[in-house]
Write an enzyme that holds these catalytic residues in place. Sequence first.
Site, PDB file in Angstrom:
ATOM      1  N   LYS A  47       0.797  -1.232   0.000  1.00  0.00           N
ATOM      2  CA  LYS A  47       0.000   0.000   0.000  1.00  0.00           C
ATOM      3  C   LYS A  47       0.829   1.281   0.000  1.00  0.00           C
ATOM      4  CE  LYS A  47      -3.320  -1.174  -0.714  1.00  0.00           C
ATOM      5  NZ  LYS A  47      -3.528  -1.909  -2.022  1.00  0.00           N
ATOM      6  N   SER A  48       2.064   1.154  -0.467  1.00  0.00           N
ATOM      7  CA  SER A  48       2.951   2.320  -0.519  1.00  0.00           C
ATOM      8  C   SER A  48       3.051   2.909  -1.926  1.00  0.00           C
ATOM      9  CB  SER A  48       4.341   1.919  -0.017  1.00  0.00           C
ATOM     10  OG  SER A  48       4.256   1.401   1.289  1.00  0.00           O
ATOM     11  N   GLY A  49       2.188   2.461  -2.837  1.00  0.00           N
ATOM     12  CA  GLY A  49       2.240   2.984  -4.200  1.00  0.00           C
ATOM     13  C   GLY A  49       2.994   2.076  -5.156  1.00  0.00           C
ATOM     14  N   THR A  51       1.879  -0.131  -7.344  1.00  0.00           N
ATOM     15  CA  THR A  51       1.307  -0.174  -8.692  1.00  0.00           C
ATOM     16  C   THR A  51       1.699   1.096  -9.454  1.00  0.00           C
ATOM     17  OG1 THR A  51      -0.538  -1.217  -7.542  1.00  0.00           O
ATOM     18  CG2 THR A  51      -0.834  -0.743  -9.886  1.00  0.00           C
ATOM     19  N   THR A 107       7.807  -6.998  -5.499  1.00  0.00           N
ATOM     20  CA  THR A 107       7.762  -7.778  -4.265  1.00  0.00           C
ATOM     21  C   THR A 107       7.462  -6.880  -3.072  1.00  0.00           C
ATOM     22  OG1 THR A 107       8.922  -9.367  -2.855  1.00  0.00           O
ATOM     23  CG2 THR A 107      10.249  -7.582  -3.763  1.00  0.00           C
ATOM     24  N   HIS A 108       6.893  -7.501  -2.031  1.00  0.00           N
ATOM     25  CA  HIS A 108       6.741  -6.790  -0.757  1.00  0.00           C
ATOM     26  C   HIS A 108       7.625  -7.448   0.302  1.00  0.00           C
ATOM     27  CE1 HIS A 108       3.413  -4.565  -2.334  1.00  0.00           C
ATOM     28  NE2 HIS A 108       2.589  -5.578  -2.381  1.00  0.00           N
ATOM     29  N   SER A 138      -4.763   2.709   4.196  1.00  0.00           N
ATOM     30  CA  SER A 138      -4.888   2.036   2.909  1.00  0.00           C
ATOM     31  C   SER A 138      -4.923   0.505   3.091  1.00  0.00           C
ATOM     32  CB  SER A 138      -3.717   2.456   2.014  1.00  0.00           C
ATOM     33  OG  SER A 138      -3.859   1.920   0.731  1.00  0.00           O
ATOM     34  N   THR A 227       0.394   8.278 -15.629  1.00  0.00           N
ATOM     35  CA  THR A 227       0.468   7.607 -14.317  1.00  0.00           C
ATOM     36  C   THR A 227      -0.160   8.437 -13.193  1.00  0.00           C
ATOM     37  OG1 THR A 227       2.682   8.486 -13.877  1.00  0.00           O
ATOM     38  CG2 THR A 227       2.568   6.325 -14.959  1.00  0.00           C
ATOM     39  N   MET A 231      -5.859   8.983 -14.056  1.00  0.00           N
ATOM     40  CA  MET A 231      -5.736   8.119 -15.238  1.00  0.00           C
ATOM     41  C   MET A 231      -5.651   6.650 -14.823  1.00  0.00           C
ATOM     42  SD  MET A 231      -5.848   9.868 -18.026  1.00  0.00           S
ATOM     43  CE  MET A 231      -5.074   8.918 -19.325  1.00  0.00           C
ATOM     44  N   ARG A 257      -8.146   3.748  -4.456  1.00  0.00           N
ATOM     45  CA  ARG A 257      -9.090   4.277  -3.471  1.00  0.00           C
ATOM     46  C   ARG A 257      -9.116   5.804  -3.476  1.00  0.00           C
ATOM     47  NH1 ARG A 257      -9.324   5.390   1.900  1.00  0.00           N
ATOM     48  NH2 ARG A 257      -7.048   5.601   1.826  1.00  0.00           N
ATOM     49  N   LYS A 258      -8.038   6.440  -2.966  1.00  0.00           N
ATOM     50  CA  LYS A 258      -8.019   7.914  -2.934  1.00  0.00           C
ATOM     51  C   LYS A 258      -6.734   8.484  -3.517  1.00  0.00           C
ATOM     52  CE  LYS A 258     -11.020   8.917   0.992  1.00  0.00           C
ATOM     53  NZ  LYS A 258     -11.051   9.482   2.345  1.00  0.00           N
TER      54      LYS A 258
END
Length: 306
Positions: A47-49, A51, A107-108, A138, A227, A231, A257-258
Amino acid sequence: MGTPEVRRKDLKMINGYPMVYAFALNWERMEEFQGRPDDIVISTFPKSGTTWISEIVDMVLNDGDTEKCKRDVITTKIPMLELYEPEHNISGIEFLKTTPSPRVIKTHLPTDLLPKSLWENKCKMIYMARNAKDVTVSYYHFDLMNNLHPVPCTWEEYVLKFLDGNVPYGSWFNHVKTWWEKKKDHPLLFLYYEDLKQNPKEEIKKVASFLGKTLDEKTLDKIIHHTSFEMMKDNPMVNYTHLPSSMMDHSKSPFMRKGTIGDWKNYFTVAQNEIFDAVYEKEMSGTTLKFCTEIQSCCCKFLSDY
Ligand code: A3P
């Protein structure tokens, strides 16, 4: 033997780290994974961005060609190393075996669970970090929609679980601190979500330079546009709507989400914030790593060059 049930199962410990139950199956596959010297690794605490930076890297590598970047969904273009979902036979490692070089791997994993060959091959790595409070919000929403996660709990319970590291991949504090340390002796670009949000051009230039690319202004502007949150939210190749709803149920909470800095202020009570700050101060003492949690007075920009 039938397909194991993996939905809404408790986390399973792997070498001291709580792991998504499905991903923890056949863990030997992770230890045996062979990296290639030209692999590029994108690592984040969830959830740190991830994607967002993944699509940026793909755009940078393809010189801002949006058509090329629409060649496939993000999970295929940039497979997730530890992903494993037996019901639909989805395996990050199987995808990677057939991915042509240079591969970009998501990877996480915390540093000590990452397959050794990726370190030994000195693969380039990009780590993106995001402030803990926005990650907590998030991640809480992600729990609601991601059926591979354990049964969701209340927000009150979630804050405490997060601080305890009782979430997939364990403690956020351990994750960011240990990846930050790796900067010292590994080719690793350490970025912040908040910097990328506030100054995308500078941060994308850093990514390009790290990957050996020089991009003109027009291309940089194209990448920023393609990005942007607005979009990406409507782009079915990257917004995760392609996954079966048995894995991710966007009706519970959308993946996109936001995409803002400081949403935590809409969720944390004064008491929760005090508890969080006290744990934060203790856990983060002794590290030079600094985060900003709101748009003004952002300090991480200056530290990311450290
Ligand atoms: P929110 O839940 O705060 O909106 P990851 O990809 O690591 O799972 O991270 C998901 C988070 O990144 C979500 O945060 C999502 O909205 C946000 N995100 C995704 N694409 C983004 C973009 N282009 N710009 C800003 N935030 C983005």
